[in-house]
Design an enzyme around this catalytic site. Sequence first.
Site, PDB file in Angstrom:
ATOM      1  N   ASP A 115       1.437  -0.701  -0.411  1.00 28.45           N
ATOM      2  CA  ASP A 115      -0.234   0.075   0.301  1.00 28.45           C
ATOM      3  C   ASP A 115       0.973   1.230   0.299  1.00 28.45           C
ATOM      4  O   ASP A 115       2.071   1.379   0.406  1.00 28.45           O
ATOM      5  CB  ASP A 115      -0.641   0.278   0.895  1.00 28.45           C
ATOM      6  CG  ASP A 115      -1.617  -0.846   1.067  1.00 28.45           C
ATOM      7  OD1 ASP A 115      -2.030  -1.583   0.127  1.00 28.45           O
ATOM      8  OD2 ASP A 115      -2.727  -0.997   2.414  1.00 28.45           O
ATOM      9  N   HIS A 174      -5.250   3.300  -4.133  1.00 28.58           N
ATOM     10  CA  HIS A 174      -5.381   3.409  -2.536  1.00 28.58           C
ATOM     11  C   HIS A 174      -6.117   4.604  -2.406  1.00 28.58           C
ATOM     12  O   HIS A 174      -5.429   5.004  -1.316  1.00 28.58           O
ATOM     13  CB  HIS A 174      -4.293   2.744  -1.558  1.00 28.58           C
ATOM     14  CG  HIS A 174      -4.255   2.008  -0.501  1.00 28.58           C
ATOM     15  ND1 HIS A 174      -5.440   2.157  -0.023  1.00 28.58           N
ATOM     16  CD2 HIS A 174      -3.492   3.269   0.418  1.00 28.58           C
ATOM     17  CE1 HIS A 174      -4.767   2.362   1.262  1.00 28.58           C
ATOM     18  NE2 HIS A 174      -4.012   2.915   1.811  1.00 28.58           N
ATOM     19  N   HIS A 227      -5.881   9.580   0.376  1.00 31.65           N
ATOM     20  CA  HIS A 227      -5.548   8.506   1.597  1.00 31.65           C
ATOM     21  C   HIS A 227      -6.638   9.348   2.792  1.00 31.65           C
ATOM     22  O   HIS A 227      -6.535   8.833   3.692  1.00 31.65           O
ATOM     23  CB  HIS A 227      -4.104   8.249   2.105  1.00 31.65           C
ATOM     24  CG  HIS A 227      -3.881   7.223   3.552  1.00 31.65           C
ATOM     25  ND1 HIS A 227      -4.128   6.660   4.257  1.00 31.65           N
ATOM     26  CD2 HIS A 227      -3.963   6.071   2.850  1.00 31.65           C
ATOM     27  CE1 HIS A 227      -4.534   6.193   5.178  1.00 31.65           C
ATOM     28  NE2 HIS A 227      -3.909   5.463   3.990  1.00 31.65           N
ATOM     29  N   HIS A 269       4.074  -1.581   3.775  1.00 30.23           N
ATOM     30  CA  HIS A 269       3.023  -0.507   3.196  1.00 30.23           C
ATOM     31  C   HIS A 269       5.390  -0.559   2.452  1.00 30.23           C
ATOM     32  O   HIS A 269       6.248   0.078   3.413  1.00 30.23           O
ATOM     33  CB  HIS A 269       3.414   0.325   3.749  1.00 30.23           C
ATOM     34  CG  HIS A 269       2.225   0.078   3.969  1.00 30.23           C
ATOM     35  ND1 HIS A 269       1.828  -0.596   5.351  1.00 30.23           N
ATOM     36  CD2 HIS A 269       1.222   0.561   4.145  1.00 30.23           C
ATOM     37  CE1 HIS A 269       0.296  -0.650   5.952  1.00 30.23           C
ATOM     38  NE2 HIS A 269      -0.162   0.253   4.964  1.00 30.23           N
TER      39      HIS A 269
END
Length: 262
Positions: free
Chosen positions: A74, A125, A129, A219
């Site tokens: 991510d 994603h 965010h 990540h």
Amino acid sequence: MPSLTQKMKKTGTAFRTAGTLAATAALTLALSGCTGADTTAPSTVRARPATDIETVRFGAVDCREVKCIALTFDAGPSEHSARLLDILKEKQVPATFFLLGKRHIEKYPELVRRMADEGHEVASHTWDHKILTRLEPEEIREELERPNEEIERLTGRRPTLMRPPQGRTDDTVHAISRELGLAEVLWSVTAKDYRTTDSDLITRRVLAQSSRDGIILLHDLYDGTVPAVPGIIDALKERGYVFVTVPQLLAPGKAEPGEVYR
């Protein structure tokens, strides 16, 4: 009548019990990645073959027959993504990248192209965010449409998967995702690598939670994560796992827009 000491003991026990329940609930939320969303397991999808599924890359992998697991990353691309792609190429492991738009896709367009060119699944994603469940419908739509447009411009292929920030989703997010042709993908394994730079700890956490059909959340923008990846891959291969992208994990079924998978 119970004494004050007995009352205090009972009260302490009640607090400990409540604390244990709260901790269990927090762990469940961290692993599930959402608050009450109905999710579909990969094995369930595989039992419903799709007629229009694309030919999978990185070899013909049938997760009905072999023990599959998916690596997902991510919030990239980042300064660490090129090294990660080198590692994945060397070890012939495909991954699924859920990319951020602002300060990521727009900063590292060449890495987005490379991810696609080297056979990885490129997904969304969101743009910035933002927690989708806190937004108005038009804001949700913008958060999802902008990265889709940029990824399609860079790779020639529009994403079909997205991962909501913090895994937070609801009926409104499902409906807009369905409208935009996006399935939501959560995870079953988390190293919480956003809380540590200890690569050995990240590796141990992933290995302790991994099982067949697992979807591993990492990540690639954090310093400790990419150095942990070679050890994770080697250890899971020794356990007999085959690494696949999320679409490969679901094949011969496929993710449906507006549905949530874990």
